[in-house]
Design an enzyme around this catalytic site. Structure first.
Site, PDB file in Angstrom:
ATOM      1  N   ASP A  63      -9.106  -7.046  -3.439  1.00  0.00           N
ATOM      2  CA  ASP A  63      -8.652  -5.969  -3.055  1.00  0.00           C
ATOM      3  C   ASP A  63      -9.404  -4.954  -4.111  1.00  0.00           C
ATOM      4  OD1 ASP A  63      -7.709  -3.245  -2.931  1.00  0.00           O
ATOM      5  OD2 ASP A  63      -5.578  -3.878  -3.237  1.00  0.00           O
ATOM      6  N   HIS A  83      -8.064  -5.468   0.476  1.00  0.00           N
ATOM      7  CA  HIS A  83      -6.484  -4.836   0.220  1.00  0.00           C
ATOM      8  C   HIS A  83      -5.795  -4.732   1.759  1.00  0.00           C
ATOM      9  CE1 HIS A  83      -3.862  -1.888  -0.903  1.00  0.00           C
ATOM     10  NE2 HIS A  83      -3.225  -1.094   0.767  1.00  0.00           N
ATOM     11  N   SER A 105       0.513  -1.169  -0.031  1.00  0.00           N
ATOM     12  CA  SER A 105      -0.493   0.258  -0.027  1.00  0.00           C
ATOM     13  C   SER A 105       0.569   1.324   0.016  1.00  0.00           C
ATOM     14  CB  SER A 105      -0.823   0.217   0.828  1.00  0.00           C
ATOM     15  OG  SER A 105      -2.153   0.853   1.265  1.00  0.00           O
TER      16      SER A 105
END
Length: 383
Positions: free
Chosen positions: A334, A364, A169
């Protein structure tokens, strides 16, 4: 017998959940940069400090150093238990330690708290040179600024080249910046659930969260850090967290865990909550006690600014600068960072292998929760 505090007995959260001077240091160490850091958006930060934690021992030539980079609300405490100075357990505890994928009997693992963060590194909640919290005066940061600060930490630790840089991320954005800005210092690279540039949809979700924080009457333009308990922008930060957390998980997981069930004996038709409402309330309540709203804004804006091709001739040209042996992986469920974004990275990085897919119902957040699958990817790169 365990007692349960009534809502009226729960202590009010401090104005900011940031680590403050005088708090227990825990496992943190600090590196300080005395000279100013010139910022990509203009201006400079007059000196800075990064908090970091390490596990394992460095080899004499520092060739076994691994850099672990955290996501938006993470910090330097990537492994270890809760305790004084550390309100939450290590966010990648299943990955780091003796006998684990990042075996600390072999690797020297370094995890910094990002510049702009709130758990010991310089950010909006820390003191400016005049002794007052930075607050609204804290400058705009980009991922490149944050990586430039981390390069100074690497220099201070005597690390000329990382054996592996890994992040997911927001941490994946910085890992990619490391490999593009300092290709000679990045030997292997693991990118998880990240992207070459923040997309319009990602910026849109983030913008709503920024409005939630800034719309809180107690935000005070970002200058609230010296307010008393309960007088910080907790409602706005909590609302931002609820929205963000929803994008981090998947619809099938929420359906399986909660469905339409009420929370315990509560009746949603009479002011009670559904189970999923209680879940989001819990996530919000946890965050306001361990994070700072100003850092949330600063880091979210830095994520929105992420574009690896900016000033480098575009994405394809920028990715061609990566020389590290690379694996890119995404999570099949995700909905915030879709697999197409990781496919672009895998196709554009010269030394990248085929795209890997992490199977998880958790959306995610699968890059955090599926430690076994992530560990297998680490093993492919450096095993």
């Amino acid at each position: 017998m365990n007692s349960v505090l009534a809502p009226s007995e729960v202590p009010l959260p401090p104005a900011s959940g940031a680590w403050r001077e005088g708090d227990p240091p825990g496992r943190r160490r600090w590196w300080e940069r005395a000279e100013s850091l010139r910022l990509e958006a203009g201006g400079e930060l007059p000196g800075l400090r990064l908090a970091f934690e390490t596990w394992g021992r460095p080899a004499p030539d520092r060739s076994n150093a691994v850099l672990v980079l955290h996501a938006l609300t993470g910090d330097s405490h990537a492994a270890g238990e809760t305790g004084p100075g550390h309100p939450t357990p290590g966010w990648w505890d299943g990955l780091i330690g003796a006998g684990r994928a990042l075996d600390t009997d072999r690797w020297f693992v370094v995890a910094p708290n990002v510049l702009g963060g709130c758990q010991g590194s310089t950010g909006p909640s820390s003191r400016a040179p005049d002794g007052r919290p930075w607050g609204s005066r804290f400058p705009f940061l980009t991922q490149r600024d944050q990586v430039a600060a981390e390069a100074g930490l690497a220099d201070a630790l005597g690390i000329d080249q990382w054996a592996l840089v890994v992040g997911g991320s927001m941490g994946g954005m910085r890992a990619l910046e490391w490999a593009v800005s300092y290709p000679e210092r990045t030997r292997a690279l693991l990118l998880l659930a990240t992207t070459a540039a923040a997309s319009a949809e990602q910026i849109a979700w983030a913008t709503i969260q920024l409005h939630a924080v800034r719309g809180d009457p107690l935000w005070g333009g970002g200058d609230y850090h010296d307010a008393g308990p309960g007088l910080g922008p907790h409602a706005g930060l909590g609302l931002a967290r609820r929205l963000a957390h929803l994008t981090y998980r998947s619809e099938p997981e929420l359906a399986a865990r909660f469905g339409r069930s009420p929370q315990d004996a509560e009746d949603p038709w009479r002011g009670g909550r559904y189970g999923v409402e209680s879940y989001l309330d819990h996530q919000a309540a946890k965050l306001v006690r361990r994070f700072d709203a100003g850092s949330y804004v600063t880091l979210t804006e830095a994520m929105n600014s992420h574009d690896i091709g900016r000033g480098r001739g575009g994405t394809r040209t920028a990715l061609s600068r990566v020389t590290a042996r690379t694996l890119v992986a995404g999570v099949d469920s995700d909905r915030l960072y879709p697999l197409s974004q990781q496919a672009e990275l895998a196709a554009g990085i010269p030394a990248a292998d085929r795209l890997r897919v992490i199977g998880s119902p958790r959306g995610h957040d699968g890059f955090l929760t599926e430690a076994g699958q992530v560990g297998a990817l680490v093993g492919e790169l450096v095993g």
